[in-house]
Structure formats: structure tokens, C-alpha cells
Design a protein around this motif. Structure first.
Motif, PDB file in Angstrom:
ATOM      1  N   TYR A  33       5.223  -1.347  12.966  1.00 58.71           N
ATOM      2  CA  TYR A  33       6.331  -0.321  12.401  1.00 58.71           C
ATOM      3  C   TYR A  33       6.372  -0.642  11.088  1.00 58.71           C
ATOM      4  CZ  TYR A  33       7.971   0.691  17.271  1.00 58.71           C
ATOM      5  OH  TYR A  33       8.109   1.312  18.489  1.00 58.71           O
ATOM      6  N   PHE A  34       6.294   0.269  10.046  1.00 54.94           N
ATOM      7  CA  PHE A  34       6.337   0.339   8.782  1.00 54.94           C
ATOM      8  C   PHE A  34       7.449   0.983   8.091  1.00 54.94           C
ATOM      9  CE2 PHE A  34       2.018  -0.027  10.588  1.00 54.94           C
ATOM     10  CZ  PHE A  34       1.278  -1.067   9.704  1.00 54.94           C
ATOM     11  N   LEU A  35       8.553  -0.024   7.620  1.00 58.60           N
ATOM     12  CA  LEU A  35       9.554   0.711   6.732  1.00 58.60           C
ATOM     13  C   LEU A  35       8.937   0.750   5.406  1.00 58.60           C
ATOM     14  CD1 LEU A  35      12.308   1.299   6.287  1.00 58.60           C
ATOM     15  CD2 LEU A  35      12.950  -1.079   6.090  1.00 58.60           C
ATOM     16  N   HIS A  36       8.530   2.180   5.264  1.00 58.24           N
ATOM     17  CA  HIS A  36       8.004   2.514   3.868  1.00 58.24           C
ATOM     18  C   HIS A  36       8.846   2.679   2.876  1.00 58.24           C
ATOM     19  CE1 HIS A  36       4.306   3.458   1.553  1.00 58.24           C
ATOM     20  NE2 HIS A  36       5.173   4.503   1.280  1.00 58.24           N
ATOM     21  N   LYS A  37       9.981   3.462   3.280  1.00 60.53           N
ATOM     22  CA  LYS A  37      10.905   3.680   2.141  1.00 60.53           C
ATOM     23  C   LYS A  37      12.350   3.811   2.663  1.00 60.53           C
ATOM     24  CE  LYS A  37      11.413   6.405  -2.217  1.00 60.53           C
ATOM     25  NZ  LYS A  37      10.928   7.378  -2.993  1.00 60.53           N
ATOM     26  N   ILE A  38      13.377   3.137   1.732  1.00 60.36           N
ATOM     27  CA  ILE A  38      14.727   3.294   2.305  1.00 60.36           C
ATOM     28  C   ILE A  38      15.564   3.640   1.014  1.00 60.36           C
ATOM     29  CG2 ILE A  38      14.979   0.885   1.953  1.00 60.36           C
ATOM     30  CD1 ILE A  38      17.329   1.034   3.953  1.00 60.36           C
ATOM     31  N   LYS A  39      16.397   4.738   0.841  1.00 59.47           N
ATOM     32  CA  LYS A  39      17.093   5.043  -0.221  1.00 59.47           C
ATOM     33  C   LYS A  39      18.404   5.045  -0.230  1.00 59.47           C
ATOM     34  CE  LYS A  39      16.432   8.550  -3.995  1.00 59.47           C
ATOM     35  NZ  LYS A  39      16.000   9.966  -4.196  1.00 59.47           N
ATOM     36  N   TYR A  40      19.065   4.289  -1.262  1.00 56.85           N
ATOM     37  CA  TYR A  40      20.651   4.393  -1.222  1.00 56.85           C
ATOM     38  C   TYR A  40      20.886   5.570  -2.246  1.00 56.85           C
ATOM     39  CZ  TYR A  40      20.390  -0.049   1.361  1.00 56.85           C
ATOM     40  OH  TYR A  40      20.429  -1.161   2.291  1.00 56.85           O
ATOM     41  N   ILE A  45      -5.260  13.183   7.510  1.00 56.84           N
ATOM     42  CA  ILE A  45      -5.163  11.952   7.865  1.00 56.84           C
ATOM     43  C   ILE A  45      -3.919  11.315   6.986  1.00 56.84           C
ATOM     44  CG2 ILE A  45      -6.026   9.839   8.697  1.00 56.84           C
ATOM     45  CD1 ILE A  45      -8.661  11.068   9.245  1.00 56.84           C
ATOM     46  N   LEU A  46      -3.186  10.673   7.485  1.00 58.29           N
ATOM     47  CA  LEU A  46      -2.141   9.819   6.621  1.00 58.29           C
ATOM     48  C   LEU A  46      -2.366   8.429   7.122  1.00 58.29           C
ATOM     49  CD1 LEU A  46      -0.012  10.589   4.863  1.00 58.29           C
ATOM     50  CD2 LEU A  46       1.562  10.266   6.331  1.00 58.29           C
ATOM     51  N   LYS A  47      -2.401   7.699   5.855  1.00 55.78           N
ATOM     52  CA  LYS A  47      -2.795   6.344   6.123  1.00 55.78           C
ATOM     53  C   LYS A  47      -1.789   5.300   5.000  1.00 55.78           C
ATOM     54  CE  LYS A  47      -7.656   5.939   7.607  1.00 55.78           C
ATOM     55  NZ  LYS A  47      -8.903   5.452   7.328  1.00 55.78           N
ATOM     56  N   ILE A  48      -1.507   4.157   5.763  1.00 55.41           N
ATOM     57  CA  ILE A  48      -1.055   2.933   5.041  1.00 55.41           C
ATOM     58  C   ILE A  48      -1.855   1.950   4.812  1.00 55.41           C
ATOM     59  CG2 ILE A  48       0.793   1.113   4.653  1.00 55.41           C
ATOM     60  CD1 ILE A  48       2.815   3.344   6.044  1.00 55.41           C
ATOM     61  N   GLY A  49      -2.442   1.927   3.656  1.00 58.29           N
ATOM     62  CA  GLY A  49      -3.499   0.793   3.533  1.00 58.29           C
ATOM     63  C   GLY A  49      -4.961   1.502   4.493  1.00 58.29           C
ATOM     64  N   ASN A  50      -5.388   0.465   5.191  1.00 55.59           N
ATOM     65  CA  ASN A  50      -6.446   0.999   6.022  1.00 55.59           C
ATOM     66  C   ASN A  50      -6.144   1.365   7.549  1.00 55.59           C
ATOM     67  OD1 ASN A  50      -8.564   0.541   4.116  1.00 55.59           O
ATOM     68  ND2 ASN A  50      -8.245  -1.775   4.706  1.00 55.59           N
ATOM     69  N   ARG A  51      -4.823   1.451   7.807  1.00 52.76           N
ATOM     70  CA  ARG A  51      -4.099   1.722   9.028  1.00 52.76           C
ATOM     71  C   ARG A  51      -3.704   3.362   9.113  1.00 52.76           C
ATOM     72  NH1 ARG A  51      -1.883  -2.993  11.909  1.00 52.76           N
ATOM     73  NH2 ARG A  51      -2.111  -4.613  10.413  1.00 52.76           N
ATOM     74  N   GLN A  52      -4.237   3.927  10.197  1.00 53.30           N
ATOM     75  CA  GLN A  52      -4.000   5.502  10.184  1.00 53.30           C
ATOM     76  C   GLN A  52      -2.503   5.339  10.943  1.00 53.30           C
ATOM     77  OE1 GLN A  52      -6.633   8.038  12.171  1.00 53.30           O
ATOM     78  NE2 GLN A  52      -5.359   9.419  12.480  1.00 53.30           N
ATOM     79  N   TYR A  78       7.178  -4.092   9.395  1.00 56.83           N
ATOM     80  CA  TYR A  78       6.306  -4.240   8.152  1.00 56.83           C
ATOM     81  C   TYR A  78       7.340  -3.552   7.122  1.00 56.83           C
ATOM     82  CZ  TYR A  78       1.908  -5.841  10.136  1.00 56.83           C
ATOM     83  OH  TYR A  78       1.038  -6.351  10.726  1.00 56.83           O
ATOM     84  N   ILE A  79       7.490  -3.947   5.645  1.00 56.39           N
ATOM     85  CA  ILE A  79       8.531  -3.381   4.855  1.00 56.39           C
ATOM     86  C   ILE A  79       7.425  -3.342   3.630  1.00 56.39           C
ATOM     87  CG2 ILE A  79      10.614  -4.240   5.755  1.00 56.39           C
ATOM     88  CD1 ILE A  79      10.622  -6.132   3.201  1.00 56.39           C
ATOM     89  N   HIS A  80       7.462  -2.121   2.802  1.00 52.59           N
ATOM     90  CA  HIS A  80       6.870  -1.913   1.517  1.00 52.59           C
ATOM     91  C   HIS A  80       7.371  -2.857   0.533  1.00 52.59           C
ATOM     92  CE1 HIS A  80       5.444   0.204  -2.005  1.00 52.59           C
ATOM     93  NE2 HIS A  80       4.492   0.559  -1.071  1.00 52.59           N
ATOM     94  N   ASP A 109       0.960  -1.177  -0.092  1.00 55.96           N
ATOM     95  CA  ASP A 109      -0.075  -0.046   0.093  1.00 55.96           C
ATOM     96  C   ASP A 109       0.870   1.137  -0.073  1.00 55.96           C
ATOM     97  OD1 ASP A 109      -2.734  -1.324   0.384  1.00 55.96           O
ATOM     98  OD2 ASP A 109      -1.790  -1.842   2.127  1.00 55.96           O
ATOM     99  N   ASP A 110       0.374   2.315  -0.671  1.00 55.67           N
ATOM    100  CA  ASP A 110       1.063   3.384  -0.564  1.00 55.67           C
ATOM    101  C   ASP A 110       0.475   4.555   0.328  1.00 55.67           C
ATOM    102  OD1 ASP A 110       2.609   2.834  -2.926  1.00 55.67           O
ATOM    103  OD2 ASP A 110       1.088   3.302  -4.290  1.00 55.67           O
ATOM    104  N   LEU A 111       1.228   5.586   0.717  1.00 61.02           N
ATOM    105  CA  LEU A 111       0.890   6.519   1.647  1.00 61.02           C
ATOM    106  C   LEU A 111      -0.334   7.173   0.894  1.00 61.02           C
ATOM    107  CD1 LEU A 111       4.143   8.139   2.786  1.00 61.02           C
ATOM    108  CD2 LEU A 111       2.518   6.912   4.418  1.00 61.02           C
ATOM    109  N   THR A 112      -1.482   7.442   1.669  1.00 56.91           N
ATOM    110  CA  THR A 112      -2.623   8.045   1.266  1.00 56.91           C
ATOM    111  C   THR A 112      -2.787   9.291   2.319  1.00 56.91           C
ATOM    112  OG1 THR A 112      -3.387   5.856   0.560  1.00 56.91           O
ATOM    113  CG2 THR A 112      -4.968   7.813   0.747  1.00 56.91           C
TER     114      THR A 112
END
Length: 495
Positions: free
Chosen positions: A331-338, A291-298, A423-425, A279-282
Motif C-alpha cells: 500500500y502506498f500512502l501517496h498524499k494526504i492533505k489537511y 498505465i499508472l506507476k509509482i517508481g517501477n511499480r504499476q 509505504y509513505i511518500h 517517486d511521483d505518480l507517472t
């Protein structure tokens, strides 16, 4: 005495040898021998034989080489192994078969100088520069050699594949064999996987990144078949298999006996403990609030950590990561950038700061933790300058990390992984992060820059989201919390 002129196939050649050694010919040996003989006639002469440890595959391959010389004494065979001694062991086995097999004694040369331990030349009609059989370790120079058959016997072992650098070197050295093998020659890989990123992969999951042995024909014989039966019941009963698995441990058993691509060492940070999501950030507005959500979770809080580096090919990576959390302890590791910037650029630091700013905006980050060890101490001023140019307001906390990195990573991950609360994206799977998890060991020398950045996120005090100001942040693309100026502090990051 059996006549050499008698037409004999490989299975019969092996059966005759086994009779001289008082051995039987088990079912899986018959399968392997038929598959090996087919290599002489197959259009695809690139092959991979994978069979469980102690299956007798190396002995069968030695018999295959002796049989090939029996059919054509002018063949040249190169034996490659992880090290020279292992290659010599295979050559000695081939020599012993030729000396004692009833069909191959005419191959023995008259000159004993041609019968060495690491190479030998059989009695042949052609004058060729290369010997009939030659042993070489991976580190040896094979430039200028030619071979009709190349056998790569256990070239992947822990010491050649336990780091990404070693795996690259292994592939590079094995790629040279394409210039040694003659057209229409046979190249045969024999072994078991010793790493998740094994060279013994032949199918392309990603057409743009084909596996090392892409297109090779494969024979794969695990110890336990799909029906739960032993592949060699006479030697490995189900009770013995159970005891073997208990002694070896699940990872080593899966790797060496079931031929699964997995590290044979127990992983301290197992990716199997992670949960996946796509799921993306919504961003939503409800009752005048953002409100900021990932899927149905706030999402209720977030931590963002940048561990900077100049990002050289051999040094540390410059990594930024963000971890969101809900109100249930997940916890949601949504993005990691090298961050990859040409280190020769005069504006390397500024270019990295621009990447960081883009990361902040894309992921609605209200504040940033910047590790100021090393080059990090020069970056806060540059980052503030670049933010000001783009009209971005983001609190910046400068962190001085003095705790041992290994202990910091353990403290950050152990409990969360045990609870399966991280959780990881799906995009994280495309980065080196999971590879770092699999290879990480306390005191090891594998890359851990992504682990360090995520550990920083997990251990840092999360930034609570102010939903009223989240709406202003989205509209202005600046921040979630009201901030007139950026804060600046020096923190001793110790747990």
C-alpha cells in the motif's frame, strides 16, 4: 577552616563538598563541572545540559548555584521546574549546600525570615527586590521578576509535552523567561527528552523553523558512549545497563539514558514500521493502454477518503487522503492533505470542495469516499455542484461511519504495519500524520484526523483501475472508469 579568600574554581568547590559527604568525584562530574564553570566566561551564556538519569546532574547544578553566590552574593537565581514542588526541591538542595559547605557559611542571613523553603536571600551588600534564589513552577507568573541566572530543571516531563497543545504551551511559557533574564545573564536548561518533539534541540534542520533552543551551547552525556563503554562504570556496569534496559523498555531507555528524542511510551502505531519513497505518480502509454506507476511499480487500485470538517484551530481537521496498491499486497500512502480554509468564510464548504477537486485531479482519483458524519451530510450536494461547474465526473460514495474510531484505526493499521506493507511518500512526512501516529493511543485525546482518513482508505474497497479508460481520464482530466452519472449510496461503515 578553609579561607574564603582562597581562589577556588567550581571543580574544587564540588570536591570540597564531596569530601564533607564522603563522596568521590567521578569523571563525568569533572566534565560537567568544567563545562558549567565555563558559562561564567563564555560569550554564549545560553546552555543546555543533558545527562542520563541518576547521573547526579541536579546535584551538580545546585552546587553550581551555590558556587555562583559564593563568587557574587548579589546574584539573583530563578529555578524553574515542571511544577512548584520540583523547583522547591532544587532550592532546598542549594540551601543545604550553603548551610554546610565550608566556603559558604558567611552567606547565611541573620534574619531567619529570609530563609524560606521556596526562596531565600543570602547575606549580600545590595538591596534588591528579588531574593537570591526563587522557586517557580511553569504555571507561576514571573512577570516583573529579574534574574541573573535562570535554571530550567526538568521543565519537559510527560505531563507538559505528551500532546501538541501542551508542547505549544510549554514553549510559550518558557519564552517569557527572555523578559526575566538580565542582559548577559545565564540561562541553563537541564533535563532529558520525553517526546520526539523535544524542546532540547539546538540545531536547525530547517532554517525557517529553528528549534526552541537554537544556538544554545550543549553538553550531552549519554549512559553509553560511542565506544560502547559506560559513562559511570562504578555505578552502571554493562551488566546493570543490560538489566536496566530490559526493565525500562527500549523507548524509555533510549529517551532517559541515551538522550534520544523519542516518546517514552510504547507507540501503538510506530512510524518505524513505515517504508519511505519519493517517486511521483507517472502516467505511461504502452501498446495503446494507459498505465499508472509509482517508481517501477504499476498501480492496480486506489482508495480515496475525505473526512470533512470546518477545520477550526481547536477542533477536528478536514483531511483527504489517497492510498494506492500494487498487485503484491503493498500500500502506498501517496498524499494526504489537511485542508485549511478560513472558517469565517461564507463559502467555506465550497472552498473545501474546490481543494478536494484539485486533489482528485492531481492524483488521478477515479472515485471518492466521503464520510457524511457531522457536516459531511451537507457536502455531497455541494461537491457535485462544484464538480459539474468544472466538468468533472467522479463517482461519489457517501459513508456513514458508526464503528468506534479507535477500533477502526486499529483494524486498518495493525496488520499492514506488522507486515511493513505501508509505504509513505516523502511529502507525507511534512504533514501532521507522523506526529499523530507517534502520539496515538486508544482512548487518548490526541489529534487523529489524518489517521482516520488513511484508515478509511485502507478499509474501503479499493477501486480497480481500468487501464483502457485511464487513458481517457488523463486526456480529459476527468476519470479512469466510464461513468455517465455519479453514483450515490448510503453505507453503514462497519467492520
Amino acid at each position: 577552616m578553609i579561607s574564603k579568600n582562597l581562589l577556588v574554581n567550581l571543580k574544587e568547590f564540588i570536591w570540597i563538598w564531596n569530601q564533607t559527604q564522603n563522596l568521590s568525584l567521578p569523571k563525568h562530574h569533572r566534565i560537567i563541572s568544567q563545562w558549567l564553570e565555563n558559562l561564567f566566561d563564555n560569550s554564549n551564556k545560553r546552555a543546555l545540559l543533558m545527562a542520563f538519569r541518576n547521573s547526579g546532574k541536579s546535584t551538580l547544578v545546585a552546587l553550581f548555584c551555590a558556587f555562583a553566590l559564593f563568587k557574587n552574593p548579589n546574584l539573583r537565581i530563578l529555578i524553574m521546574a515542571a511544577d512548584y514542588e520540583l523547583a522547591k526541591k532544587m532550592v532546598r538542595n542549594i540551601k543545604r549546600i550553603i548551610e554546610k559547605h565550608p566556603l559558604t557559611r558567611s552567606l547565611l542571613p541573620k534574619d531567619k525570615d529570609q530563609w524560606a523553603s521556596d526562596r531565600f536571600t543570602s547575606n549580600r551588600s545590595q538591596e534588591l527586590r528579588d531574593p537570591s534564589v526563587l522557586a517557580r513552577g511553569l504555571g507561576a507568573n514571573v512577570t516583573g521578576s529579574r534574574a541573573d541566572i535562570i535554571v530550567c530543571d526538568d521543565v519537559e516531563v510527560p505531563k507538559t509535552c505528551d500532546t501538541s497543545t501542551k508542547r505549544k504551551d510549554l514553549r510559550s511559557r518558557l519564552s517569557e523567561l527572555d523578559f526575566v533574564l538580565v542582559p548577559d545573564g545565564i540561562i541553563l536548561y537541564v533535563g532529558t527528552p520525553h517526546t520526539f518533539y523535544t524542546i532540547y534541540e539546538t540545531k536547525a534542520n530547517n532554517p525557517e523553523n529553528p528549534p526552541f533552543l537554537y544556538g544554545f551551547s550543549v553538553l550531552k552525556l549519554p549512559l553509553i558512549d560511542e565506544n560502547g563503554k559506560s559513562a559511570w562504570e562504578e555505578r552502571f556496569s554493562l551488566e546493570k545497563i543490560k538489566n536496566l534496559k530490559s526493565r525500562a523498555g527500549p523507548n524509555k531507555f533510549a529517551s532517559q539514558m541515551m538522550l534520544m528524542p523519542i516518546s517514552i511510551e510504547n507507540t501503538r502505531l510506530s512510524p518505524d514500521a513505515l517504508r519511505k519513497y519519493d517517486d511521483d505518480l507517472t502516467y505511461l502509454e504502452a501498446n495503446g493502454k494507459a498505465i499508472l506507476k509509482i517508481g517501477n511499480r504499476q498501480m492496480y487500485s486506489v482508495s480515496c477518503w475525505w473526512d470533512p470538517s470546518y477545520g477550526s484551530k481547536t477542533g477536528d481537521s478536514s483531511v483527504i487522503a489517497c492510498v494506492f496498491s500494487d498487485n503484491e499486497g503493498n500500500y502506498f500512502l501517496h498524499k494526504i492533505k489537511y485542508i485549511k480554509i478560513n472558517q469565517d468564510r461564507d463559502d467555506n464548504a465550497s472552498a473545501q470542495c474546490q481543494e478536494v477537486i484539485d486533489f482528485i485531479l492531481e492524483n488521478y482519483i477515479p472515485a471518492l469516499n466521503l464520510e457524511t458524519n457531522g457536516i459531511g451530510k451537507f457536502l455531497p450536494g455541494i461537491l457535485r455542484r462544484e464538480m459539474k461547474k468544472r466538468g468533472i465526473i467522479c463517482p461519489l460514495k457517501e459513508i456513514v461511519s458508526r464503528q468506534n474510531k479507535d477500533q477502526r484505526i486499529i483494524n486498518a493499521f495493525d496488520a499492514i504495519l506488522a507486515e511493513r506493507a505501508l509505504y509513505i511518500h516523502k511529502n507525507v512526512e511534512k504533514t501532521p500524520f507522523l506526529n499523530e501516529m507517534r502520539e496515538w493511543k486508544p482512548g487518548g485525546k490526541s489529534h487523529d484526523d489524518g489517521l482516520d482518513a488513511v484508515a478509511g482508505c485502507l478499509l474501503a474497497q479499493p477501486i480497480r483501475m481500468n487501464v483502457e479508460n485511464l487513458q481517457k481520464t488523463v486526456q480529459k482530466r476527468i476519470e479512469w472508469r466510464p461513468q455517465k452519472d455519479m453514483c450515490n449510496g448510503s453505507v453503514d461503515f462497519c467492520i
